[in-house]
Design an enzyme around this catalytic site. Structure first.
Site, PDB file in Angstrom:
ATOM      1  N   ALA A  12       0.698  -1.432   0.079  1.00  0.00           N
ATOM      2  CA  ALA A  12      -0.041  -0.027   0.118  1.00  0.00           C
ATOM      3  C   ALA A  12       0.841   1.177  -0.189  1.00  0.00           C
ATOM      4  CB  ALA A  12      -0.900  -0.010   1.215  1.00  0.00           C
ATOM      5  N   ASP A  34      -2.389  -5.621   1.150  1.00  0.00           N
ATOM      6  CA  ASP A  34      -1.929  -4.933   2.511  1.00  0.00           C
ATOM      7  C   ASP A  34      -2.985  -5.068   3.597  1.00  0.00           C
ATOM      8  OD1 ASP A  34       0.536  -2.408   2.757  1.00  0.00           O
ATOM      9  OD2 ASP A  34      -0.886  -2.676   4.415  1.00  0.00           O
ATOM     10  N   CYS A  61      -5.374  -8.205   2.711  1.00  0.00           N
ATOM     11  CA  CYS A  61      -4.867  -9.398   3.458  1.00  0.00           C
ATOM     12  C   CYS A  61      -3.902  -9.054   4.402  1.00  0.00           C
ATOM     13  CB  CYS A  61      -4.414 -10.232   2.391  1.00  0.00           C
ATOM     14  SG  CYS A  61      -3.221 -11.784   2.873  1.00  0.00           S
ATOM     15  N   ASP A  62      -4.183  -9.814   5.508  1.00  0.00           N
ATOM     16  CA  ASP A  62      -3.137  -9.686   6.693  1.00  0.00           C
ATOM     17  C   ASP A  62      -2.133 -10.898   6.451  1.00  0.00           C
ATOM     18  OD1 ASP A  62      -1.765  -9.749   8.878  1.00  0.00           O
ATOM     19  OD2 ASP A  62      -3.411  -9.243  10.296  1.00  0.00           O
ATOM     20  N   SER A 135      17.042  -7.197   4.848  1.00  0.00           N
ATOM     21  CA  SER A 135      17.592  -5.799   5.290  1.00  0.00           C
ATOM     22  C   SER A 135      19.041  -6.098   5.601  1.00  0.00           C
ATOM     23  CB  SER A 135      16.796  -5.332   6.640  1.00  0.00           C
ATOM     24  OG  SER A 135      17.477  -4.428   7.340  1.00  0.00           O
ATOM     25  N   TYR A 148      13.932  -7.275  15.312  1.00  0.00           N
ATOM     26  CA  TYR A 148      13.539  -7.050  13.921  1.00  0.00           C
ATOM     27  C   TYR A 148      15.033  -7.635  13.211  1.00  0.00           C
ATOM     28  CZ  TYR A 148      13.538  -4.107   9.771  1.00  0.00           C
ATOM     29  OH  TYR A 148      13.538  -3.624   8.205  1.00  0.00           O
TER      30      TYR A 148
HETATM   31  N1  LIG Z   1      12.734   1.364   5.158  1.00  0.00           N
HETATM   32  C1  LIG Z   1      13.750   0.661   5.478  1.00  0.00           C
HETATM   33  O1  LIG Z   1      14.790   1.547   5.862  1.00  0.00           O
HETATM   34  C2  LIG Z   1      14.013  -0.575   5.214  1.00  0.00           C
HETATM   35  C3  LIG Z   1      13.071  -1.739   5.097  1.00  0.00           C
HETATM   36  N2  LIG Z   1      13.107  -2.708   4.833  1.00  0.00           N
HETATM   37  C4  LIG Z   1      12.087  -3.802   4.843  1.00  0.00           C
HETATM   38  O2  LIG Z   1      11.237  -3.391   3.634  1.00  0.00           O
HETATM   39  C5  LIG Z   1       9.890  -3.975   3.639  1.00  0.00           C
HETATM   40  C6  LIG Z   1       8.963  -2.867   3.348  1.00  0.00           C
HETATM   41  O3  LIG Z   1       8.972  -1.559   4.515  1.00  0.00           O
HETATM   42  P1  LIG Z   1       8.829  -0.170   4.300  1.00  0.00           P
HETATM   43  O4  LIG Z   1       8.190  -0.090   2.982  1.00  0.00           O
HETATM   44  O5  LIG Z   1       9.913   0.448   4.471  1.00  0.00           O
HETATM   45  O6  LIG Z   1       7.771   0.209   5.416  1.00  0.00           O
HETATM   46  P2  LIG Z   1       6.462   0.803   5.272  1.00  0.00           P
HETATM   47  O7  LIG Z   1       6.059   0.707   6.808  1.00  0.00           O
HETATM   48  O8  LIG Z   1       6.242   2.033   4.672  1.00  0.00           O
HETATM   49  O9  LIG Z   1       5.834  -0.396   4.492  1.00  0.00           O
HETATM   50  C7  LIG Z   1       5.293  -1.615   5.053  1.00  0.00           C
HETATM   51  C8  LIG Z   1       3.707  -2.026   4.533  1.00  0.00           C
HETATM   52  O10 LIG Z   1       3.560  -3.378   5.000  1.00  0.00           O
HETATM   53  C9  LIG Z   1       2.063  -3.345   5.512  1.00  0.00           C
HETATM   54  N3  LIG Z   1       2.099  -4.278   6.221  1.00  0.00           N
HETATM   55  C10 LIG Z   1       2.449  -4.410   7.639  1.00  0.00           C
HETATM   56  N4  LIG Z   1       1.927  -5.508   8.290  1.00  0.00           N
HETATM   57  C11 LIG Z   1       1.342  -6.356   7.381  1.00  0.00           C
HETATM   58  C12 LIG Z   1       0.496  -7.332   7.524  1.00  0.00           C
HETATM   59  N5  LIG Z   1       0.487  -8.169   8.386  1.00  0.00           N
HETATM   60  N6  LIG Z   1      -0.010  -7.951   6.312  1.00  0.00           N
HETATM   61  C13 LIG Z   1       0.163  -7.308   5.478  1.00  0.00           C
HETATM   62  N7  LIG Z   1       0.570  -5.971   4.971  1.00  0.00           N
HETATM   63  C14 LIG Z   1       1.280  -5.590   6.140  1.00  0.00           C
HETATM   64  C15 LIG Z   1       2.020  -1.878   6.009  1.00  0.00           C
HETATM   65  O11 LIG Z   1       0.554  -1.676   6.233  1.00  0.00           O
HETATM   66  C16 LIG Z   1       2.894  -1.033   4.930  1.00  0.00           C
HETATM   67  O12 LIG Z   1       1.803  -0.785   3.961  1.00  0.00           O
HETATM   68  C17 LIG Z   1       9.932  -4.395   5.057  1.00  0.00           C
HETATM   69  O13 LIG Z   1      10.013  -5.791   5.124  1.00  0.00           O
HETATM   70  C18 LIG Z   1      11.139  -3.839   5.837  1.00  0.00           C
HETATM   71  O14 LIG Z   1      11.521  -4.568   6.910  1.00  0.00           O
HETATM   72  C19 LIG Z   1      14.399  -3.496   4.985  1.00  0.00           C
HETATM   73  C20 LIG Z   1      15.543  -2.340   4.943  1.00  0.00           C
HETATM   74  C21 LIG Z   1      15.366  -1.044   5.159  1.00  0.00           C
HETATM   75  C1  LIG Z   2      15.302   1.873  12.857  1.00  0.00           C
HETATM   76  C2  LIG Z   2      14.909   0.362  12.522  1.00  0.00           C
HETATM   77  C3  LIG Z   2      14.937   0.480  10.838  1.00  0.00           C
HETATM   78  C4  LIG Z   2      14.292  -0.662  10.226  1.00  0.00           C
HETATM   79  C5  LIG Z   2      14.538  -0.551   8.870  1.00  0.00           C
HETATM   80  C6  LIG Z   2      15.933  -1.452   8.426  1.00  0.00           C
HETATM   81  O1  LIG Z   2      15.582  -2.374   8.393  1.00  0.00           O
HETATM   82  C7  LIG Z   2      16.786  -0.642   8.215  1.00  0.00           C
HETATM   83  C8  LIG Z   2      18.178  -1.199   7.998  1.00  0.00           C
HETATM   84  C9  LIG Z   2      19.130  -0.607   7.832  1.00  0.00           C
HETATM   85  C10 LIG Z   2      20.519  -0.741   8.110  1.00  0.00           C
HETATM   86  C11 LIG Z   2      20.695  -1.546   9.656  1.00  0.00           C
HETATM   87  C12 LIG Z   2      21.962  -2.099   9.514  1.00  0.00           C
HETATM   88  C13 LIG Z   2      23.026  -1.452   9.971  1.00  0.00           C
HETATM   89  C14 LIG Z   2      23.099  -0.169  10.694  1.00  0.00           C
HETATM   90  C15 LIG Z   2      24.174   0.254  11.105  1.00  0.00           C
HETATM   91  C16 LIG Z   2      24.881   0.043  12.135  1.00  0.00           C
HETATM   92  C17 LIG Z   2      24.577  -0.326  13.494  1.00  0.00           C
HETATM   93  C18 LIG Z   2      25.569  -0.616  14.384  1.00  0.00           C
HETATM   94  C19 LIG Z   2      25.270   0.112  15.708  1.00  0.00           C
HETATM   95  C20 LIG Z   2      24.629  -0.756  16.944  1.00  0.00           C
HETATM   96  O2  LIG Z   2      23.720  -1.186  16.618  1.00  0.00           O
HETATM   97  O3  LIG Z   2      25.364  -0.597  17.712  1.00  0.00           O
END
Ligand SMILES: NC(=O)C1=CN([C@@H]2O[C@H](COP(=O)(O)OP(=O)(O)OC[C@H]3O[C@@H](n4cnc5c(N)ncnc54)[C@H](O)[C@@H]3O)[C@@H](O)[C@H]2O)C=CC1
Ligand SMILES: CCCCCC(=O)/C=C/C=C\C/C=C\C/C=C\CCCC(=O)O
Length: 336
Positions: A12, A34, A61-62, A135, A148
Site C-alpha cells: 500500500a 496490505d 490481506c493480513d 534488510s 527485527y
Molecule cells: N525502510 C527501510 O529503511 C527498510 C525497510 N526494509 C524492509 O522493507 C519492507 C517494506 O518496508 P517499508 O516500505 O520500509 O515500510 P512501510 O511501513 O512503509 O511499509 C510496510 C507495509 O507493509 C504493510 N504491512 C504491515 N504488516 C502487514 C501485514 N500483517 N499484512 C500485510 N501487510 C502488512 C503495512 O501496512 C505497509 O503498507 C519491510 O519488510 C522492511 O522490513 C528493509 C530495510 C530497510
Molecule cells: C530503525 C529501524 C530501521 C528498520 C529498517 C531497516 O531494516 C533498516 C536497516 C538498515 C540498516 C541496518 C543495518 C545497519 C545499521 C548500521 C550500524 C548499526 C551498528 C550500531 C549498533 O547497532 O550498535
C-alpha cells in the site's frame, strides 16, 4: 522478464509500492495486498490511473493470518491464472511487539515463499522468481532492534537454505533476498517507542543516510541486478550472468566485473545509499572452480575468493571490522 504476473505483499505504501510501480513500468501485471485497506485502495486507484485498470489490483490481506494469505494467493491465480514473481515485502519494526515482528517479517515470508514455490513448481510453464525482502539488518547485528534483526537474519537463512535445494533449480525457481539500507519510508518514522536506544538509531540513520525512493533509474528495483552498499565490504555474485559486484568507498558506488576480474566497470555512482541484494540462487551446478580475483580499487584493494560450487555468500563481521581498520577488505564467497 516483463509481461509476467507478480504478487507484492505490504504494497500500500513504501518499498512495496515502489516495487509494484517498477514491475508495472516493465509491463508486468501486479496484484498487491496490505493490511491497511484504506491506503491499499487509494494506492490501487492511483496506480490504475497510470498503468490501466486491468494491470493492477489490490486485495486486503493480513499476511499474519495463514488462511487469509492462502486465499489471497489463490485469488491471484484465479484472476491471472499464474504467479511468476512473488515479492514477500510486508514488514514491521517494533521491539515491543517482538512476536508480531517475527510473525510478519519471518513466518509470513516463509509462508509466502512456500505458497509461491508450490505453485511455481506445478505450473505448466514452470519456474518463477521469489524476492524476499530482508534488510542490511539481516546480515549484521543491530543493537537497537534485536527482534527485527533476528527476523531479517531468518529471512536470509531461510532463502539461502532453500536456494541449495536441487529441486528449486530443477523447477527453474529463483529465490533472492533484497537487503536495503535505511529507506525513507514510514517504518523508520517515529521509531522512538519501537526501538531500544532511539538516540543510537537516529545517530546511525544520520550517519548512513536514507535511500530515496523512487531510486534514480530504478536501479535498486531491478531485481535481476545484484548490488551492494553501505560500506565497501559487501560483495555479491549474480549467478545468472556470473557478474561480481562490489561497492566503492562512498555510499552508492557500485562496481561490476566478470568472474575472472576482467572488465571492471562502475555501474552506479551516486551520493545516496543503495540496496544490497544477496543472490541466494545457487544455480551453478557446473563447477566454478577455484578462482582468486583481485581488484585494485582506487582507494583500497578488494579480494574476492570464489571457492567451489555451489556459490553462496558469507560475511564474517569480526573479520570485516578488523580488516576495515587495516584498510584492507577481504570477502569470502564460500562453498556450502
Ligand atoms: N525502510 C527501510 O529503511 C527498510 C525497510 N526494509 C524492509 O522493507 C519492507 C517494506 O518496508 P517499508 O516500505 O520500509 O515500510 P512501510 O511501513 O512503509 O511499509 C510496510 C507495509 O507493509 C504493510 N504491512 C504491515 N504488516 C502487514 C501485514 N500483517 N499484512 C500485510 N501487510 C502488512 C503495512 O501496512 C505497509 O503498507 C519491510 O519488510 C522492511 O522490513 C528493509 C530495510 C530497510
Ligand atoms: C530503525 C529501524 C530501521 C528498520 C529498517 C531497516 O531494516 C533498516 C536497516 C538498515 C540498516 C541496518 C543495518 C545497519 C545499521 C548500521 C550500524 C548499526 C551498528 C550500531 C549498533 O547497532 O550498535
Amino acid at each position: 522478464m516483463s509481461g509476467k504476473v507478480a504478487v507484492v505483499t505490504g504494497a500500500a505504501r513504501g518499498l512495496g509500492r515502489a516495487f509494484t510501480e517498477a514491475l508495472l513500468k516493465r509491463g508486468d501485471k501486479v496484484c498487491f495486498c496490505d493490511v491497511d485497506v484504506q491506503q491499499g485502495k487509494q494506492t490501487e486507484n492511483e496506480l490504475k490511473k497510470n498503468f490501466g485498470d486491468d494491470n493492477v489490483q489490490f486485495l486486503p490481506c493480513d499476511v499474519q493470518k495463514d488462511e487469509e494469505f492462502k486465499d489471497f494467493f489463490n485469488r491471484v491465480i484465479q484472476k491471472y491464472n499464474t504467479v511468476d514473481i512473488m515479492v514477500n515485502n510486508a514488514g514491521i519494526m517494533n521491539e515491543n511487539q517482538w512476536r508480531t515482528t517475527i510473525d510478519i517479517n519471518l513466518t509470513a515470508v516463509i509462508h509466502g515463499s512456500l505458497l509461491a514455490m508450490n505453485h511455481m513448481k506445478n505450473k505448466s510453464t514452470g519456474g518463477g522468481l521469489i524476492v524476499n525482502v530482508s534488510s542490511l539488518a539481516g546480515v549484521m547485528p543491530v543493537s537497537f532492534c534485536p527482534a527485527y534483526t533476528a527476523s531479517k537474519h531468518g529471512v536470509i537463512a531461510f532463502s539461502r537454505s532453500w536456494a541449495l535445494q536441487p529441486e528449486l533449480k530443477r523447477n527453474r525457481i529463483r529465490i533472492t533476498c533484497l537487503c536495503p539500507s535505511f529507506a525513507d519510508t514510514d517504518i523508520i518514522k517515529g521509531t522512538d517507542d519501537r526501538v531500544h536506544g532511539p538516540e543510537l538509531a537516529r545517530m546511525v540513520m544520520k550517519q548512513y543516510g536514507l535511500m530515496v525512493f523512487p531510486y534514480p533509474n530504478d536501479q535498486t528495483l531491478y531485481f535481476e541486478i545484484v548490488v551492494s552498499t553501505l560500506n565497501p565490504y559487501y560483495v555479491a555474485f549474480d549467478s545468472e550472468n556470473s557478474h561480481l559486484y562490489w561497492t566503492g568507498r562512498t555510499l552508492g558506488k557500485i562496481n561490476r566485473c566478470n568472474p575472472n576480474g576482467s572488465d571492471p566497470t562502475t555501474i552506479v555512482d551516486v551520493s545516496i545509499p543503495v540496496a544490497l541484494t544477496l543472490d541466494t540462487h545457487n544455480s551453478t551446478q557446473n563447477s566454478i572452480a577455484l578462482h582468486k580475483v583481485t581488484f585494485d580499487g582506487k582507494a583500497n584493494q578488494v579480494v574476492v575468493n570464489l571457492t567451489a560450487w555451489p556459490i553462496d555468500i558469507e560475511i564474517g563481521m569480526s573479520v570485516i571490522y578488523m580488516l576495515i581498520k587495516l584498510k584492507y577488505y577481504r570477502y569470502h564467497i564460500m562453498s556450502v
